[in-house]
Design a protein around this motif. Sequence first.
Motif, PDB file in Angstrom:
ATOM      1  N   TYR A 129      -0.358  -0.932  -8.316  1.00  0.00           N
ATOM      2  CA  TYR A 129      -0.817  -0.560  -6.706  1.00  0.00           C
ATOM      3  C   TYR A 129      -0.950  -1.845  -6.420  1.00  0.00           C
ATOM      4  CZ  TYR A 129      -1.193   4.138  -7.502  1.00  0.00           C
ATOM      5  OH  TYR A 129      -0.631   4.860  -8.250  1.00  0.00           O
ATOM      6  N   PRO A 144     -12.129  -1.812  -6.772  1.00  0.00           N
ATOM      7  CA  PRO A 144     -11.001  -0.624  -6.579  1.00  0.00           C
ATOM      8  C   PRO A 144     -11.172   0.702  -6.465  1.00  0.00           C
ATOM      9  CG  PRO A 144     -10.259  -1.994  -8.611  1.00  0.00           C
ATOM     10  CD  PRO A 144     -12.072  -2.632  -7.856  1.00  0.00           C
ATOM     11  N   TYR A 152       0.726   3.631  -2.983  1.00  0.00           N
ATOM     12  CA  TYR A 152      -0.468   3.643  -2.930  1.00  0.00           C
ATOM     13  C   TYR A 152      -0.994   5.198  -2.244  1.00  0.00           C
ATOM     14  CZ  TYR A 152      -6.668   3.908  -2.984  1.00  0.00           C
ATOM     15  OH  TYR A 152      -7.378   4.407  -3.223  1.00  0.00           O
ATOM     16  N   GLU A 176      -1.621   2.997 -13.806  1.00  0.00           N
ATOM     17  CA  GLU A 176      -0.998   3.126 -12.544  1.00  0.00           C
ATOM     18  C   GLU A 176      -0.804   1.834 -11.422  1.00  0.00           C
ATOM     19  OE1 GLU A 176      -3.825   5.419 -10.291  1.00  0.00           O
ATOM     20  OE2 GLU A 176      -2.988   7.549 -10.704  1.00  0.00           O
ATOM     21  N   SER A 223      -8.780   3.901  -7.213  1.00  0.00           N
ATOM     22  CA  SER A 223      -7.344   4.386  -7.828  1.00  0.00           C
ATOM     23  C   SER A 223      -7.246   5.828  -6.345  1.00  0.00           C
ATOM     24  CB  SER A 223      -7.452   4.944  -8.885  1.00  0.00           C
ATOM     25  OG  SER A 223      -8.119   5.827  -9.575  1.00  0.00           O
ATOM     26  N   PRO A 224      -6.352   6.527  -6.686  1.00  0.00           N
ATOM     27  CA  PRO A 224      -5.813   7.671  -6.087  1.00  0.00           C
ATOM     28  C   PRO A 224      -6.805   8.596  -5.831  1.00  0.00           C
ATOM     29  CG  PRO A 224      -3.457   6.518  -6.209  1.00  0.00           C
ATOM     30  CD  PRO A 224      -5.001   5.530  -7.146  1.00  0.00           C
ATOM     31  N   TRP A 230     -10.498  -0.713   3.588  1.00  0.00           N
ATOM     32  CA  TRP A 230      -9.111  -2.099   2.893  1.00  0.00           C
ATOM     33  C   TRP A 230      -9.686  -3.025   3.544  1.00  0.00           C
ATOM     34  CZ3 TRP A 230      -4.777   0.789   0.871  1.00  0.00           C
ATOM     35  CH2 TRP A 230      -5.391   1.974   1.791  1.00  0.00           C
ATOM     36  N   ASP A 257      -2.182  -3.235  -3.595  1.00  0.00           N
ATOM     37  CA  ASP A 257      -3.180  -3.454  -2.811  1.00  0.00           C
ATOM     38  C   ASP A 257      -3.717  -1.566  -2.649  1.00  0.00           C
ATOM     39  OD1 ASP A 257      -5.511  -4.111  -1.247  1.00  0.00           O
ATOM     40  OD2 ASP A 257      -4.404  -4.626   0.519  1.00  0.00           O
ATOM     41  N   THR A 258      -5.036  -1.719  -3.024  1.00  0.00           N
ATOM     42  CA  THR A 258      -5.881  -0.513  -2.016  1.00  0.00           C
ATOM     43  C   THR A 258      -7.106  -0.663  -2.479  1.00  0.00           C
ATOM     44  OG1 THR A 258      -7.302  -1.253  -4.994  1.00  0.00           O
ATOM     45  CG2 THR A 258      -5.502  -0.116  -5.649  1.00  0.00           C
ATOM     46  N   ARG A 284       0.433  -1.423   0.006  1.00  0.00           N
ATOM     47  CA  ARG A 284      -0.050  -0.295   0.211  1.00  0.00           C
ATOM     48  C   ARG A 284       0.407   1.393  -0.256  1.00  0.00           C
ATOM     49  NH1 ARG A 284      -4.124  -2.207   4.736  1.00  0.00           N
ATOM     50  NH2 ARG A 284      -4.857  -3.389   3.866  1.00  0.00           N
TER      51      ARG A 284
END
Length: 358
Positions: A313, A346, A124, A311, A348-349, A328, A315-316, A121
Amino acid sequence: MPFLGQDWRSPGWSWIKTEDGWKRFEFLGHRLELEGNNNELDLGELHDENKENRFANDVCEVAAKKRKKDRFNNNTKSQFFYQEKWIYVQKESTRERHGYCTLGEAFNRLDFSSAIQDIRRFNYVVKLLQLIAKSQLTSLSGAAQKNYFNVLEKIVRKVLDDQQNPRLIKDLLQDLGSTLCILIREVGKSVLVGNINIWVCRLETILNWQQQLNNLQIPKQITNGVTLSDLPLHMQNNILYRFSDGWDIVNLGQVTSTLHMLSEDRQLWKKLCQFNFAEKHFCRHLILSEKGHVDWKLMYFTLQKYYPKKEQYGDTLQFCRHCSILFWKDSGHPCTANDPDNCFMPVSPQRFIDLFKF
């Protein structure tokens, strides 16, 4: 029908334990009442020397505990902790729920302070902090700002200790420092939560962190085991093909002459461009070498200036479409769907930021 009783959200009464049982303490009248009994105490009891001393000691003990708690709240640098590591995302008032959820509330509730310790993480959380620094910093409440800079401090300390991912943090601090410079210079035109001197101190702290990262020296590791250079060429080449960032390939190519040769492979950079960008972008920024071939390495760094990279990652955060809850995956949430796994998606940021734009 109006609600005539005591508001259930009030903090309740103050109680003091005595030899006769628990008694209620009234600050205005300085009276004690027995639990379950509305009769006032005899005033003669308060004049009794022993009970008066005991009463004074109890009040002093309560005051001392309150001062200790206030001192802890003022000095602590830890994040605000919540038992549940999920939050209901509400964008409008309904009959059942009033108000809405803000970005600051979500940042406080989702325990990013612990998430940075998880290698899956880490990238992320760093990307999320970077997006907040670019556009959403002024929308955070005072408590959320405190948590933001506390998490950022833990990230910097972690990088300085384990010497991993310094480039990511340098980019984050660069964007955050630029934003703070603009906010401080244009004070009065933008809304800043907190005193201007606090923001100036934060900017000085960021500059200090940048200096520490620039002075970071990674010592050469001496080991008697198998190193990357001892692996066969095809295995080293396969490792390079697993990288999704061009700067990682460039940095690895500076280790040995063999890795430098492998890092200049045209096919490697072509695969990297195809992974991060769409085919339609290639035609707009086609770059040819002197020999007439496509310079995929130069194309990658050119496309990176105009288009966001793909992108990836470990874990998101997850969003439950059924419950409208952000959480989470390993901590879960109280889902009421018949098939919860099909309701998760999921986040994304950038999607996380967009959830709180009203």
